[in-house]
Design a protein around this motif. Sequence first.
Motif: not given
Length: 318
Positions: A94-105, A163-170
């Motif tokens: 697996y990749n491990v993928v996390g998502y943090l939504e941005g604050t600006d519309a 928004s940021i997509l944080f990805c730990f790749f395998s």
Amino acid sequence: MKKILYVFLLALLSINSAFAQKRKKTDALYKVHEKSVITTLKFLTSDELKGRNAGTKEAEIAAKYLEDIFVKNGIKPYFISYNDTLTNFTPTTYNVVGYLEGTDAELKKEFVVIGAHYDHIGTTDKPVDGDYIYNGADDNATGTTTVAELVNYYGKMKSNKRSILFCFFSAEEEGLYGSKHLAKKLKDQNFNIYCMLNFEMTGVQLGGDLLAFITGYGRSNMADKFNEYAGKRIIGSNAFEMQYQLFRASDNYPFFLEFNIPSHTLSTTEMSTFKFYHKLDDEFDQMDTTHMTAFIQQMIPVVEKMVNAPTQEIVLKK
Ligand SMILES: [Zn+2]
């Protein structure tokens, strides 16, 4: 009248101090803790993880550890779960993928992808002095730790307009399988990406007057912009990188190919003199965690300016 004025002044004061509180939470005052860097790096490089070979149960333990960092920081899964199973690789990993939504519309519709591969090459049946584990400290527990610290930062601050997509790749080591899989999957879903920043081998000081080098220096203005964001020249090119085209050798490359956007890797290890690349001695105690901490500390305001820039300032060069 006087009383009203007094109440008014009090209200003004409290608004002011609320602003001061908010200001206190800016990147300049955020401190990266070396202890935290050491904890993550030590865990990922421990013998128990047996070199984090993609598809092993030890790689899965590493993946779970990274998932926990997301959970602790309120970073959500982007897909159904944090685990993004590779469709182009066996055994299952697996990749491990996390998502943090941005604050600006508006800006939150665009993503910055921040990544590092967490896998390494496992073990050997030809031990040297009893050591048979490729702990993969510099490659790439250090990049993974760097991204983990950025997750800690954004988990606390939530200061990203995009928004940021944080990805730990395998499965990077077998041929960039994790990033190839993910970049294609995102492309198929019309993912709106601004740029991609990858970290590889950040555990050793580069020397000279640069903090880090960027792969594919001339392909975009990312290095120029980063230097502008930092207020000094900290990122540049590297002769070894250019000779061996390291731009094509890490997880930034599939994102460049799929999306044709600025997509680069930052590294602080001078490959032409580093003795431990894919060697059994690439271990925790060869890493300079004070340097790593300082590197991450200096990257934070740069990444902040990238994710919050009002327009897409980082662009490919013709
Ligand atoms: Zn690597």
